[in-house]
Design an enzyme around this catalytic site. Structure first.
Site, mmCIF file in Angstrom:
data_model
loop_
_atom_site.group_PDB
_atom_site.id
_atom_site.type_symbol
_atom_site.label_atom_id
_atom_site.label_comp_id
_atom_site.label_asym_id
_atom_site.label_seq_id
_atom_site.Cartn_x
_atom_site.Cartn_y
_atom_site.Cartn_z
ATOM 1 N N LYS A 280 51.218 49.957 49.033
ATOM 2 C CA LYS A 280 51.708 49.090 47.969
ATOM 3 C C LYS A 280 53.197 49.387 47.736
ATOM 4 C CE LYS A 280 49.502 47.103 43.921
ATOM 5 N NZ LYS A 280 48.271 47.034 43.150
ATOM 6 N N GLU A 366 33.900 44.258 34.612
ATOM 7 C CA GLU A 366 33.823 43.899 33.188
ATOM 8 C C GLU A 366 32.382 43.876 32.696
ATOM 9 O OE1 GLU A 366 35.752 42.367 35.407
ATOM 10 O OE2 GLU A 366 37.760 42.769 34.617
ATOM 11 N N ARG A 394 34.189 37.284 31.793
ATOM 12 C CA ARG A 394 33.256 37.690 32.839
ATOM 13 C C ARG A 394 32.120 38.556 32.295
ATOM 14 N NH1 ARG A 394 35.509 38.858 38.688
ATOM 15 N NH2 ARG A 394 35.895 36.634 38.540
HETATM 16 C C1 LIG Z 1 38.145 40.048 36.745
HETATM 17 C C2 LIG Z 1 39.506 40.683 36.740
HETATM 18 N N1 LIG Z 1 39.671 41.885 36.146
HETATM 19 C C3 LIG Z 1 40.881 42.463 36.125
HETATM 20 C C4 LIG Z 1 41.951 41.841 36.690
HETATM 21 C C5 LIG Z 1 43.338 42.452 36.578
HETATM 22 N N2 LIG Z 1 43.836 42.818 37.928
HETATM 23 C C6 LIG Z 1 44.669 42.032 38.604
HETATM 24 S S1 LIG Z 1 45.052 42.637 40.098
HETATM 25 C C7 LIG Z 1 44.136 44.001 39.826
HETATM 26 C C8 LIG Z 1 44.061 45.069 40.860
HETATM 27 C C9 LIG Z 1 43.594 44.533 42.143
HETATM 28 O O1 LIG Z 1 43.602 45.562 43.069
HETATM 29 P P1 LIG Z 1 43.425 45.219 44.577
HETATM 30 O O2 LIG Z 1 42.358 44.193 44.733
HETATM 31 O O3 LIG Z 1 43.250 46.482 45.319
HETATM 32 O O4 LIG Z 1 44.776 44.499 44.964
HETATM 33 P P2 LIG Z 1 46.236 45.130 45.133
HETATM 34 O O5 LIG Z 1 47.016 44.680 43.951
HETATM 35 O O6 LIG Z 1 46.120 46.604 45.211
HETATM 36 O O7 LIG Z 1 46.735 44.536 46.377
HETATM 37 C C10 LIG Z 1 43.524 43.974 38.579
HETATM 38 C C11 LIG Z 1 42.671 45.018 38.004
HETATM 39 C C12 LIG Z 1 41.739 40.587 37.281
HETATM 40 N N3 LIG Z 1 42.739 39.885 37.827
HETATM 41 N N4 LIG Z 1 40.517 40.040 37.297
#
Ligand SMILES: Cc1ncc(C[n+]2csc(CCOP(=O)(O)OP(=O)(O)O)c2C)c(N)n1
Length: 630
Positions: A280, A366, A394
């Protein structure tokens, strides 16, 4: 390469290794410079530059379907599909959306914002393809964080048993927003370091393929040997056991490795998962070395220092709420705190470091977080669940079935309630009142400032039954915390301003605008009462009955959906009581609100002091101008 000259992605198919590397470098530079001005999900995108280029090189979008989970990491996809020029407007009013958007491009075949939907969507795309007899590839791209979401696991369960043909790209950077958590994360960690296993396994496969067909026995034996070897090297090949072919781990910043893995996956008829390891923030020092998750997505910054610009003087609402609960938790050891993957956003990191044994990051889960809170409460603890309004959607059944129905003492801090701005329609926190209001037991509040918020936290911790406190994105007002305030104990509404010609009812930060409208009206000689409906549910019915007896015109203003909002609850109550007051509502009328500066969005909705004043005059009949919502 001039990034602005890119109008469609097929040119990458003809680039050699060196040119691909140059393109990746040019895109990185473009992203770093562009996001420094607009803000955005820079960290997540810098990690998938090579991966996204490779996807466009080896797949044919849009006939092949690229489905980005969450969608915050689709900037490179947007660049390669001809949208570089729009990056100056990224996440701004009427500008380029921060997530895939079908109306922007035929290459955006799936929209998201909430996580863990891509695999289920991919199953839909793949089944539709098979039924129609088409031949395209379906390619969900899901992060290691999003993989922990329940929906993703439900989909894997289906995909693996159904043997549906698709190529799942698992983008594993070890981070959710904060460092990823959980047993799946630990398992991926073991796979990540397990290059030995892969070398051995590929060797074994080649050897088995070359075996002469001397009856089935030797081959069967060899197959069984191959299967058993995986247990020798890793703790269980989770995906293969589910029926999904595993390829990896693959260096996500190496075009040759990415190409080899994708080409192999295309030859296989069935579900494949390519485990891609990325960094990242790759290529930009502050983002690459961020251990907390601040660079996942943020506002404008100075490129040379990485300093984040525009920090406000007062603390954020999230920090105020979480730190106030932490303060109470130091006095009451039954208080625990939970977050579904948002320790940074919900500012629970201080709680986490001071009371680690009473803090739980459930990952993107969630539903689990809500029901776990219910379990904690049923077992005698006082859980504080900090969750964004949009993500509470959710956990709705869990809120209803587990928390509210059992009337448990769970305190929910509904973060980012109201309009959130740049993240747009998938993230606006404007539905929670509508879906919470039918629940019989819960008390739903929204403070007008942080003093009232602290009182609400204390009220909630000392009252039985489920409690929810909404609070907005942004910063607290900086009010005097020692000032006297009307007690919350009788759950009454608060009269903020006396007046005789109409009653303006609102809650939370919107009250400021309503008070300004009342000032404008006063200048014109019109006297209105302003009510702080600090308890959205239950409403102050005795106060409403007084308004009914006085036959006062009522005007309810809210930064929330009209359907199921406070205004609709007031209207229903008054008509059920056979009162005939004139009632008018202002809020969001049956539409999704896109991204943009909150003030501009509020202007479009009509929540401005001028429009509130105008509509109040229309309500009481001072002017006969056309009654308009806008
Ligand atoms: C249902 C839900 N919960 C929380 C989030 C907030 N959120 C957005 S991106 C993220 C992290 C995602 O991590 P990953 O899938 O590993 O993607 P990366 O950003 O590391 O590429 C979170 C928790 C969301 N978008 N949707």
């Amino acid at each position: 390469m001039n990034i602005y000259s890119i109008d469609e992605p097929s040119f990458v198919k003809n680039l050699n290794e060196e040119e691909l590397v140059q393109l990746a470098s040019d895109i990185r530079e473009f992203l770093i410079e562009s996001c420094a001005v607009t803000g955005g999900h820079i960290g997540a995108n810098l990690g998938v530059v090579e991966l996204t280029i490779a996807l466009h090189k080896y797949f044919d979008s849009p006939s092949d379907k690229l489905l980005f989970d969450v969608g915050h990491q689709a900037y490179i996809h947007k660049i390669l599909t001809g949208r570089s020029a729009d990056f100056a407007t990224l996440r701004q009013y009427k500008g380029l959306c921060g997530f895939p958007k079908m109306r922007e491009s035929e290459h955006d075949v799936w929209e998201a914002g909430h996580s863990s939907t891509s695999l289920s969507a991919a199953m839909g795309f793949a089944k539709a393809r098979d039924i129609k007899g088409e031949k395209n590839h379906v390619v969900p791209i899901i992060g290691d964080g999003a993989l922990t979401g329940g929906m993703a696991l439900e989909a894997l369960n289906h995909i693996g048993s159904d043997k549906t043909n698709m190529t799942i790209i698992l983008n594993d950077n070890e981070m959710s927003i904060a460092p990823n958590v959980g047993a799946l994360h630990n398992m991926l960690g073991r796979m990540r370091t397990n290059t030995q296993y892969n070398k051995f396994k590929h060797g074994a496969e080649g050897f088995i393929e070359r075996l002469p067909q001397v009856g089935t026995t030797l081959r069967d034996l060899a197959d069984r040997f191959k299967d058993s070897t995986k247990y020798m090297f890793v703790d269980g090949i989770f995906f293969e056991e589910l029926g999904i072919k595993y390829i990896g781990p693959v260096d996500g910043h190496n075009f040759e490795d990415l190409g080899a893995a994708i080409k192999t996956s295309k030859e296989y008829d069935g579900p494949v998962i390519i485990h891609v390891i990325t960094k990242k923030g790759k290529g930009y020092h502050p983002a690459e070395h961020d251990k907390l998750g601040i660079w996942h997505g943020l506002g404008p910054y100075k490129i040379d220092t990485g300093e984040v610009l525009g920090t406000k003087k007062t603390e954020s609402w999230s920090a105020f709420m979480s730190n106030t609960v932490l303060d109470r938790a130091h006095q009451d050891d039954t208080i625990v705190a939970l977050t579904p993957a948002m320790p940074v956003g919900s500012k629970l990191t201080k709680f986490q470091s001071e009371l680690p044994e009473r803090f739980f990051d459930t990952g993107i889960a969630e539903q689990h977080a809500v029901t776990m809170s219910a379990g904690l409460a049923a077992a005698g603890m006082k859980p504080y669940l900090a969750i964004y309004s949009t993500f509470l959607q959710r956990g709705y059944d869990q809120l209803l079935h587990d928390v509210d129905r059992q009337n448990l003492d769970v305190l929910i801090g509904i973060d980012r309630s109201g309009l959130v701005g740049a993240d747009g329609e998938t993230h606006q926190g404007v539905f929670d009142i509508s879906f919470i209001s039918p629940l019989p037991n819960i008390t739903l509040m929204m403070p007008r400032d942080e003093k009232e918020a602290a009182m609400m936290i204390d009220f909630s911790l000392n009252t039985t039954g489920p409690m929810a406190i909404r609070y907005p994105r942004g910063n607290v007002l900086g009010v005097d915390m020692e000032a006297d305030r009307a007690s919350l104990d009788d759950m009454s509404w608060e009269v903020l301003r006396e007046g005789s010609e109409a009653v303006l009812i609102s809650y939370g930060p919107t009250l400021q605008t309503v008070m300004e409208a009342a000032d404008l009206l006063e200048i014109e000689g019109i006297s209105v009462k302003v009510i702080n409906a600090r308890f959205i549910k239950p409403m102050d019915e005795s106060m409403l009955k007084e308004f009914g007896q006085d036959n006062s015109p009522l005007f309810i203003i809210e930064e929330s959906m009209l359907t199921g909002g406070l205004g609709s609850m007031v209207s229903t109550f008054m008509s059920d009581q056979l009162f005939t007051n004139k009632i008018q509502r202002l809020g969001i009328d049956n539409e999704y609100i896109e991204h943009g500066d909150v003030d501009l969005l509020l202007r479009d909705i009509g929540i401005t002091k001028d429009n509130i004043a105008l509509r109040t005059k229309q309500l009481i009949g001072v002017s006969h101008e056309k009654n308009t919502n806008r």
